[in-house]
Design a protein around this motif. Structure first.
Motif, PDB file in Angstrom:
ATOM      1  N   GLU A   1     -34.027  36.306  -4.699  1.00 62.87           N
ATOM      2  CA  GLU A   1     -34.647  37.150  -3.682  1.00 62.87           C
ATOM      3  C   GLU A   1     -35.900  37.844  -4.201  1.00 62.87           C
ATOM      4  OE1 GLU A   1     -33.618  38.221   0.039  1.00 62.87           O
ATOM      5  OE2 GLU A   1     -34.034  36.196  -0.703  1.00 62.87           O
ATOM      6  N   VAL A   2     -35.841  38.348  -5.428  1.00 64.61           N
ATOM      7  CA  VAL A   2     -37.019  39.001  -5.993  1.00 64.61           C
ATOM      8  C   VAL A   2     -38.135  37.977  -6.204  1.00 64.61           C
ATOM      9  CG1 VAL A   2     -37.919  40.247  -7.989  1.00 64.61           C
ATOM     10  CG2 VAL A   2     -35.664  40.838  -7.059  1.00 64.61           C
ATOM     11  N   ALA A   3     -37.764  36.801  -6.710  1.00 64.82           N
ATOM     12  CA  ALA A   3     -38.758  35.751  -6.924  1.00 64.82           C
ATOM     13  C   ALA A   3     -39.380  35.295  -5.608  1.00 64.82           C
ATOM     14  CB  ALA A   3     -38.118  34.570  -7.654  1.00 64.82           C
ATOM     15  N   ARG A   4     -38.555  35.209  -4.560  1.00 63.03           N
ATOM     16  CA  ARG A   4     -39.066  34.778  -3.250  1.00 63.03           C
ATOM     17  C   ARG A   4     -40.102  35.764  -2.713  1.00 63.03           C
ATOM     18  NH1 ARG A   4     -37.483  35.357   2.380  1.00 63.03           N
ATOM     19  NH2 ARG A   4     -35.736  36.721   1.832  1.00 63.03           N
ATOM     20  N   LYS A   5     -39.781  37.034  -2.770  1.00 61.63           N
ATOM     21  CA  LYS A   5     -40.720  38.053  -2.286  1.00 61.63           C
ATOM     22  C   LYS A   5     -42.005  38.043  -3.120  1.00 61.63           C
ATOM     23  CE  LYS A   5     -41.034  42.990  -1.179  1.00 61.63           C
ATOM     24  NZ  LYS A   5     -42.316  43.220  -1.888  1.00 61.63           N
ATOM     25  N   TYR A   6     -41.847  37.949  -4.426  1.00 61.79           N
ATOM     26  CA  TYR A   6     -43.000  37.913  -5.322  1.00 61.79           C
ATOM     27  C   TYR A   6     -43.873  36.693  -5.016  1.00 61.79           C
ATOM     28  CZ  TYR A   6     -45.465  36.988  -9.749  1.00 61.79           C
ATOM     29  OH  TYR A   6     -46.411  36.708 -10.692  1.00 61.79           O
ATOM     30  N   TRP A   7     -43.225  35.534  -4.877  1.00 58.33           N
ATOM     31  CA  TRP A   7     -43.936  34.277  -4.612  1.00 58.33           C
ATOM     32  C   TRP A   7     -44.692  34.337  -3.286  1.00 58.33           C
ATOM     33  CZ3 TRP A   7     -41.850  30.783  -0.760  1.00 58.33           C
ATOM     34  CH2 TRP A   7     -42.543  29.565  -0.646  1.00 58.33           C
ATOM     35  N   LYS A   8     -44.071  34.891  -2.256  1.00 54.29           N
ATOM     36  CA  LYS A   8     -44.706  34.973  -0.935  1.00 54.29           C
ATOM     37  C   LYS A   8     -45.947  35.856  -0.961  1.00 54.29           C
ATOM     38  CE  LYS A   8     -43.386  33.785   2.683  1.00 54.29           C
ATOM     39  NZ  LYS A   8     -43.757  32.597   3.518  1.00 54.29           N
ATOM     40  N   ASP A   9     -45.968  36.824  -1.864  1.00 55.77           N
ATOM     41  CA  ASP A   9     -47.080  37.763  -1.926  1.00 55.77           C
ATOM     42  C   ASP A   9     -48.253  37.252  -2.759  1.00 55.77           C
ATOM     43  OD1 ASP A   9     -45.723  39.535  -0.347  1.00 55.77           O
ATOM     44  OD2 ASP A   9     -44.972  40.767  -2.003  1.00 55.77           O
ATOM     45  N   GLN A  10     -48.109  36.092  -3.402  1.00 59.19           N
ATOM     46  CA  GLN A  10     -49.179  35.565  -4.245  1.00 59.19           C
ATOM     47  C   GLN A  10     -50.261  34.889  -3.401  1.00 59.19           C
ATOM     48  OE1 GLN A  10     -49.057  36.231  -7.710  1.00 59.19           O
ATOM     49  NE2 GLN A  10     -47.372  37.444  -6.842  1.00 59.19           N
ATOM     50  N   GLU A  11     -51.456  34.847  -3.950  1.00 59.29           N
ATOM     51  CA  GLU A  11     -52.517  34.087  -3.300  1.00 59.29           C
ATOM     52  C   GLU A  11     -52.175  32.610  -3.367  1.00 59.29           C
ATOM     53  OE1 GLU A  11     -55.543  33.720  -7.101  1.00 59.29           O
ATOM     54  OE2 GLU A  11     -55.842  35.347  -5.638  1.00 59.29           O
ATOM     55  N   SER A  12     -52.819  31.800  -2.548  1.00 61.67           N
ATOM     56  CA  SER A  12     -52.394  30.411  -2.353  1.00 61.67           C
ATOM     57  C   SER A  12     -52.327  29.600  -3.641  1.00 61.67           C
ATOM     58  CB  SER A  12     -53.319  29.718  -1.347  1.00 61.67           C
ATOM     59  OG  SER A  12     -54.659  29.717  -1.831  1.00 61.67           O
ATOM     60  N   GLY A  13     -53.292  29.766  -4.534  1.00 60.07           N
ATOM     61  CA  GLY A  13     -53.300  28.989  -5.769  1.00 60.07           C
ATOM     62  C   GLY A  13     -52.124  29.305  -6.662  1.00 60.07           C
ATOM     63  N   ARG A  14     -51.865  30.602  -6.862  1.00 54.82           N
ATOM     64  CA  ARG A  14     -50.723  31.005  -7.694  1.00 54.82           C
ATOM     65  C   ARG A  14     -49.410  30.675  -7.005  1.00 54.82           C
ATOM     66  NH1 ARG A  14     -50.848  34.495 -11.922  1.00 54.82           N
ATOM     67  NH2 ARG A  14     -48.977  35.564 -11.187  1.00 54.82           N
TER      68      ARG A  14
ATOM     69  N   ASP B   1     -45.934  33.384 -14.010  1.00 51.14           N
ATOM     70  CA  ASP B   1     -46.323  32.154 -13.323  1.00 51.14           C
ATOM     71  C   ASP B   1     -45.128  31.244 -13.083  1.00 51.14           C
ATOM     72  OD1 ASP B   1     -49.323  32.505 -13.433  1.00 51.14           O
ATOM     73  OD2 ASP B   1     -48.831  32.614 -15.568  1.00 51.14           O
ATOM     74  N   ALA B   2     -44.044  31.483 -13.814  1.00 51.38           N
ATOM     75  CA  ALA B   2     -42.836  30.672 -13.677  1.00 51.38           C
ATOM     76  C   ALA B   2     -41.642  31.467 -14.164  1.00 51.38           C
ATOM     77  CB  ALA B   2     -42.959  29.380 -14.475  1.00 51.38           C
ATOM     78  N   VAL B   3     -40.469  31.083 -13.676  1.00 51.69           N
ATOM     79  CA  VAL B   3     -39.202  31.666 -14.115  1.00 51.69           C
ATOM     80  C   VAL B   3     -38.339  30.550 -14.686  1.00 51.69           C
ATOM     81  CG1 VAL B   3     -37.062  32.816 -13.387  1.00 51.69           C
ATOM     82  CG2 VAL B   3     -39.270  33.496 -12.390  1.00 51.69           C
ATOM     83  N   MET B   4     -37.773  30.804 -15.844  1.00 58.31           N
ATOM     84  CA  MET B   4     -36.745  29.922 -16.406  1.00 58.31           C
ATOM     85  C   MET B   4     -35.462  30.746 -16.478  1.00 58.31           C
ATOM     86  SD  MET B   4     -38.945  27.960 -19.386  1.00 58.31           S
ATOM     87  CE  MET B   4     -37.752  26.642 -19.644  1.00 58.31           C
ATOM     88  N   HIS B   5     -34.531  30.428 -15.608  1.00 54.83           N
ATOM     89  CA  HIS B   5     -33.341  31.265 -15.434  1.00 54.83           C
ATOM     90  C   HIS B   5     -32.170  30.706 -16.241  1.00 54.83           C
ATOM     91  CE1 HIS B   5     -30.192  33.647 -13.870  1.00 54.83           C
ATOM     92  NE2 HIS B   5     -29.854  32.889 -12.842  1.00 54.83           N
ATOM     93  N   LEU B   6     -31.935  31.325 -17.405  1.00 53.46           N
ATOM     94  CA  LEU B   6     -30.830  30.925 -18.268  1.00 53.46           C
ATOM     95  C   LEU B   6     -29.737  31.977 -18.371  1.00 53.46           C
ATOM     96  CD1 LEU B   6     -33.704  29.906 -20.022  1.00 53.46           C
ATOM     97  CD2 LEU B   6     -31.861  28.561 -21.004  1.00 53.46           C
ATOM     98  N   ALA B   7     -29.976  33.196 -17.894  1.00 57.14           N
ATOM     99  CA  ALA B   7     -28.995  34.266 -18.047  1.00 57.14           C
ATOM    100  C   ALA B   7     -27.693  33.895 -17.339  1.00 57.14           C
ATOM    101  CB  ALA B   7     -29.546  35.570 -17.481  1.00 57.14           C
ATOM    102  N   ALA B   8     -26.613  33.854 -18.093  1.00 56.91           N
ATOM    103  CA  ALA B   8     -25.319  33.478 -17.511  1.00 56.91           C
ATOM    104  C   ALA B   8     -24.200  33.813 -18.475  1.00 56.91           C
ATOM    105  CB  ALA B   8     -25.282  31.982 -17.191  1.00 56.91           C
ATOM    106  N   GLU B   9     -23.053  34.138 -17.917  1.00 53.19           N
ATOM    107  CA  GLU B   9     -21.819  34.141 -18.698  1.00 53.19           C
ATOM    108  C   GLU B   9     -21.388  32.683 -18.803  1.00 53.19           C
ATOM    109  OE1 GLU B   9     -20.313  36.619 -20.142  1.00 53.19           O
ATOM    110  OE2 GLU B   9     -21.461  38.301 -19.313  1.00 53.19           O
ATOM    111  N   SER B  10     -21.018  32.228 -20.013  1.00 51.69           N
ATOM    112  CA  SER B  10     -20.861  30.784 -20.181  1.00 51.69           C
ATOM    113  C   SER B  10     -19.621  30.330 -20.938  1.00 51.69           C
ATOM    114  CB  SER B  10     -22.101  30.220 -20.900  1.00 51.69           C
ATOM    115  OG  SER B  10     -22.205  30.749 -22.206  1.00 51.69           O
TER     116      SER B  10
END
Length: 355
Positions: free
Chosen positions: A109-122, A75-84
């Motif tokens: 890009e993966v999140a965008r495609k996934y998000w576009k394919d969800q029903e309106s509420g999600r 339902d959500a992404v928290m993107h912390l993966a990084a060289e730091s």
């Protein structure tokens, strides 16, 4: 809610995972490549929870990331993966370009495609929360100035430049494609489970072994210190209550010179670990000034009033309370640090809780 956390075996990521599992009913999918800084030991207290799943995946591997989204339906992404680590970025910037820039692009890009394919509420409820750093702003020459969300970017190191690039990508995917993104930029974190190459754990562990405490230059660099568990609370508040398209700066309201941080650590160790190594009269005697690193920013300081005023978050720990907790934690978890230092935490990865 099911939250996909990238870099969930890292220092801040593991604090976020622990916070969510221990304090909410949400589920977490931890996506981590398990580089040197990824340590599943940091998640031992929650890894057996039915709310937790682990996927050993490189965020640059698009097919693997697509599989994770398809199988777990977050339902959500928290993107912390990084060289730091700034020093590592100076010695070898390529890993920072690959993970922080290319990896963020793949994830977007993966999140965008996934998000576009969800029903309106999600689709409407989905969030992509990108976790970044105050180092993208460069440094502050005015001793009274603070970083605000509109401060222009002026990164100084390959690390901060790669994070600035990833921030720009996230904003572009919001503006161009409508992906519901939020960005946070944080100050220096400290606390339990911090990888020993970083300033505070390095000083603690070196002191306990009677080794030099290397301080760049005169140690006059100023940082705003944020206790990692306060940061984890802030990040969860943002992903659940933050406004799409907004940026929130997260700071601890604790500006300290590096040399003063090291002296504070020495004083706490005198109190909490009085039995010093042979030949050491005072921990502070181990402080050693070394040549400053190239492009070292002098001062960072965050104005965190926006997240406090709009989302109701404020740090619970002062530097004094947080640093005492941190020293006490390391003294009580020397087995964890030993496993990091001898590499056994990397060798023993069989039987982890994989989804």
């Amino acid at each position: 809610m099911k939250i996909l956390v990238t870099g969930g075996a890292g220092f801040i990521g593991s604090a976020v995972v622990r916070h969510i599992i221990k304090n909410t009913s949400d589920a977490v999918v931890n996506v981590d490549k398990l580089t040197y800084a990824g340590n599943l030991d940091s998640l031992a207290e929650v890894s057996g929870s039915p709310q937790y799943a682990f996927e050993q995946v490189d965020i640059c591997d698009r097919a693997a990331v697509e599989r994770v989204f398809r199988e777990h339906q977050p339902d959500a992404v928290m993107h912390l993966a990084a060289e730091s680590h700034v020093d590592r970025s100076i010695d070898g910037p390529v890993a920072f370009i690959e993970t922080n820039i290319v990896g963020t692009y793949v994830l977007l890009e993966v999140a965008r495609k996934y998000w576009k394919d969800q029903e309106s509420g999600r689709q409407e409820a989905f969030r992509f929360h990108h976790i970044s750093t105050d180092e993208v702003y460069g440094d502050l020459e005015d001793p009274a100035a603070l970083f605000v969300e509109s401060t222009p970017y002026a990164p100084s190191s390959p690390y901060s430049a790669s994070k600035a690039s990833s921030d720009h990508l996230v904003r572009a995917w919001r503006r161009t494609y409508g992906l519901p993104t939020i960005i946070t930029n944080c100050s220096n974190n400290y606390g339990p489970y911090h990888f020993p190459e970083k300033l505070i754990p390095l000083m603690i562990l070196n002191a306990l072994e009677g080794k030099p405490l290397p301080v760049y230059g005169k140690g006059e660099q100023v940082r705003d210190w944020l206790y990692v568990e306060d940061h984890a609370r802030a990040l969860y508040k943002v992903v659940t209550s933050g406004v799409v398209g907004e940026t929130y700066n997260i700071g601890g309201h604790n500006e300290k010179r590096n040399i003063d941080v090291v002296r504070t650590l020495c004083a706490l160790l005198e109190e909490l670990a009085p039995n010093k190594p042979a030949g050491v009269a005072r921990y502070e005697d181990l402080i050693t000034n070394v040549q400053d690193r190239p492009g070292h920013d002098l001062r960072y300081a965050i104005d965190a009033s926006k997240i406090q005023n709009e989302l109701g978050w404020a740090p619970e720990e002062t530097f004094e309370s947080g640093i005492r907790k941190t020293v006490a934690w390391y003294l009580g978890h020397l087995e964890w640090t030993q496993r990091v230092q001898d590499g056994s935490y990397q060798r023993e990865r069989l039987g982890v809780n994989k989804a």
